[in-house]
Design a protein around this motif. Structure first.
Motif, short mmCIF file in Angstrom:
data_model
loop_
_atom_site.label_atom_id
_atom_site.label_comp_id
_atom_site.label_asym_id
_atom_site.label_seq_id
_atom_site.Cartn_x
_atom_site.Cartn_y
_atom_site.Cartn_z
N PHE A 53 0.84 -1.20 0.00
CA PHE A 53 0.00 0.00 0.00
C PHE A 53 0.87 1.25 0.00
CE2 PHE A 53 -2.73 3.19 2.00
CZ PHE A 53 -3.91 3.01 1.29
N ASP A 61 -8.70 9.43 -7.58
CA ASP A 61 -9.15 8.30 -8.38
C ASP A 61 -8.93 7.00 -7.62
OD1 ASP A 61 -6.41 8.33 -8.51
OD2 ASP A 61 -6.28 7.93 -10.63
N LYS A 62 -9.45 5.93 -8.15
CA LYS A 62 -9.34 4.63 -7.51
C LYS A 62 -8.23 3.84 -8.18
CE LYS A 62 -12.12 0.62 -6.29
NZ LYS A 62 -13.47 0.07 -6.29
N LYS A 63 -7.15 3.66 -7.45
CA LYS A 63 -6.03 2.88 -7.95
C LYS A 63 -5.67 1.86 -6.88
CE LYS A 63 -1.50 3.28 -10.01
NZ LYS A 63 -0.38 4.15 -10.34
N GLU A 64 -5.63 0.58 -7.27
CA GLU A 64 -5.32 -0.48 -6.31
C GLU A 64 -3.98 -0.21 -5.64
OE1 GLU A 64 -6.92 -3.12 -4.84
OE2 GLU A 64 -8.59 -2.24 -5.93
N GLU A 66 -3.33 2.10 -3.40
CA GLU A 66 -3.14 3.50 -3.02
C GLU A 66 -4.35 4.01 -2.27
OE1 GLU A 66 -2.28 5.94 -6.40
OE2 GLU A 66 -0.36 4.98 -6.76
N GLY A 67 -4.13 5.02 -1.43
CA GLY A 67 -5.24 5.63 -0.73
C GLY A 67 -4.84 6.25 0.58
N HIS A 104 -9.71 3.81 -0.69
CA HIS A 104 -9.17 4.41 -1.90
C HIS A 104 -9.39 5.92 -1.81
CE1 HIS A 104 -8.82 0.60 -4.18
NE2 HIS A 104 -9.94 0.26 -3.57
N ASN A 105 -8.70 6.69 -2.64
CA ASN A 105 -8.87 8.13 -2.60
C ASN A 105 -10.19 8.60 -3.19
OD1 ASN A 105 -6.64 8.89 -1.12
ND2 ASN A 105 -5.30 8.75 -2.87
N ASP A 106 -10.96 7.71 -3.81
CA ASP A 106 -12.31 8.07 -4.23
C ASP A 106 -13.32 7.71 -3.13
OD1 ASP A 106 -12.53 5.32 -4.38
OD2 ASP A 106 -13.33 5.31 -6.43
N THR A 108 -13.98 4.84 -1.75
CA THR A 108 -14.46 3.46 -1.68
C THR A 108 -13.54 2.69 -0.74
OG1 THR A 108 -13.21 2.84 -3.66
CG2 THR A 108 -15.53 3.46 -3.96
N TYR A 110 -11.56 -0.53 1.06
CA TYR A 110 -10.86 -1.77 0.76
C TYR A 110 -11.48 -2.95 1.50
CZ TYR A 110 -6.83 0.25 -1.68
OH TYR A 110 -6.02 0.84 -2.60
#
Length: 121
Positions: A53, A61-64, A66-67, A104-106, A108, A110
């Motif tokens: 991570f 945005d949603k990137k696996e 990251e967040g 995630h940074n959007d 959502t 995990y």
């Protein structure tokens, strides 16, 4: 005629004991959240280790992989943190339930969280 050629090609692969190539798809890597905390006065010092991570600020945005972490105290969201170590400051005296959720940074989730109880003097 084309189908005969394809059957011949398939037979050639199987007679030579060579399998046709199979595409490899990487599965998403599951994150795990390990937390240490220490109460100092009215503050809680928190350290997190999150496998596979990266903390990213300012990207929505949603990137696996990251967040950030959403911090809840007694069910109320009090902060979003973009670092592995942080402080929850100025809690009133008494028992509190702290919940950390990996998102995630959007925004959502995990589906990875850690919850602990603290007693502030």
């Amino acid at each position: 005629m084309v189908s005969v050629f394809l059957l011949w090609l398939l037979a050639a692969w199987t007679n030579g004991k060579t399998s046709p190539p199979v595409p490899v798809v990487a599965a998403p890597v599951a994150q795990t959240l390990h937390v240490k905390h220490e109460v100092r006065g009215k503050d809680i010092f928190v350290e997190c280790v999150v496998d596979h991570f990266s903390f990213k600020k300012g990207v929505h945005d949603k990137k696996e992989g990251e967040g950030h972490i959403d911090v809840y105290v007694n069910g109320q969201k009090v902060n979003e943190v973009f670092t592995a170590a942080f402080v929850v400051r100025g809690l009133p005296s008494g028992k509190h339930i702290v919940r950390l959720e990996l998102v995630h940074n959007d925004s959502t989730k995990y589906g990875v969280a850690h919850e602990f109880e603290v007693n502030i003097p």
